[in-house]
Design a protein around this motif. Structure first.
Motif, PDB file in Angstrom:
ATOM      1  N   ALA A  41      -1.853 -12.729  12.308  1.00  0.00           N
ATOM      2  CA  ALA A  41      -2.662 -11.988  11.344  1.00  0.00           C
ATOM      3  C   ALA A  41      -2.091 -10.589  11.171  1.00  0.00           C
ATOM      4  CB  ALA A  41      -4.112 -11.895  11.819  1.00  0.00           C
ATOM      5  N   ALA A  42      -2.429  -9.967  10.044  1.00  0.00           N
ATOM      6  CA  ALA A  42      -2.069  -8.575   9.804  1.00  0.00           C
ATOM      7  C   ALA A  42      -2.978  -8.045   8.713  1.00  0.00           C
ATOM      8  CB  ALA A  42      -0.607  -8.441   9.364  1.00  0.00           C
ATOM      9  N   SER A  43      -3.234  -6.746   8.754  1.00  0.00           N
ATOM     10  CA  SER A  43      -4.029  -6.144   7.701  1.00  0.00           C
ATOM     11  C   SER A  43      -3.925  -4.635   7.770  1.00  0.00           C
ATOM     12  CB  SER A  43      -5.503  -6.541   7.830  1.00  0.00           C
ATOM     13  OG  SER A  43      -6.248  -6.004   6.762  1.00  0.00           O
ATOM     14  N   PRO A  44      -3.822  -4.000   6.598  1.00  0.00           N
ATOM     15  CA  PRO A  44      -3.984  -2.548   6.587  1.00  0.00           C
ATOM     16  C   PRO A  44      -5.465  -2.236   6.723  1.00  0.00           C
ATOM     17  CG  PRO A  44      -3.703  -3.361   4.355  1.00  0.00           C
ATOM     18  CD  PRO A  44      -3.551  -4.545   5.273  1.00  0.00           C
ATOM     19  N   LEU A  45      -5.777  -1.037   7.122  1.00  0.00           N
ATOM     20  CA  LEU A  45      -7.172  -0.602   7.220  1.00  0.00           C
ATOM     21  C   LEU A  45      -7.488   0.322   6.050  1.00  0.00           C
ATOM     22  CD1 LEU A  45      -7.314   0.185  11.043  1.00  0.00           C
ATOM     23  CD2 LEU A  45      -8.053  -1.891   9.869  1.00  0.00           C
TER      24      LEU A  45
END
Length: 114
Positions: A41-45
């Motif tokens: 998984a990956a995500s900017p905040l």
């Protein structure tokens, strides 16, 4: 072994064009890792202006606006990888575009008891 890469940087260090290119380059790395079975998984905040910090002291909770610490770099996003070695996680962290302007912290995820 699963590793979390925590991406830190000053929000103000990116122009809108640089931020957009960073997102494209980061997504390409995620797609590459996914094709190798290493991506979880990956995500900017969202901006730190949306952050809330919660502290509980002596049974009392305090909710404040903003990130948890006074610092010039803020947590801006994360990646979770499933790779063979810590060195492989470090090598991937070197490739992530925000490493050029901030910091990417590499930490193994602790296994929870069954």
């Amino acid at each position: 072994m699963k590793y979390m890469l925590l991406v830190y940087g000053a929000e103000s260090c990116w122009t809108p064009e640089e931020r957009e290119q960073c997102m494209r380059d980061s997504m390409a790395i995620c797609q590459e890792l996914e094709s190798q079975g290493k991506f979880v998984a990956a995500s900017p905040l969202e901006s730190i202006t949306t952050a809330k910090s919660v502290r509980v002291r002596e049974g009392e909770s305090l909710v404040t606006t903003g990130p948890f610490a006074e610092t010039t770099e803020q947590l801006g996003g994360y990646y979770i990888l499933d790779v063979e070695t810590e060195q492989e996680a470090i090598d991937i962290a070197r490739r992530i575009p925000p490493a050029a302007k901030g910091t990417v912290e590499v930490r193994p995820l602790a296994a929870l008891p069954e």
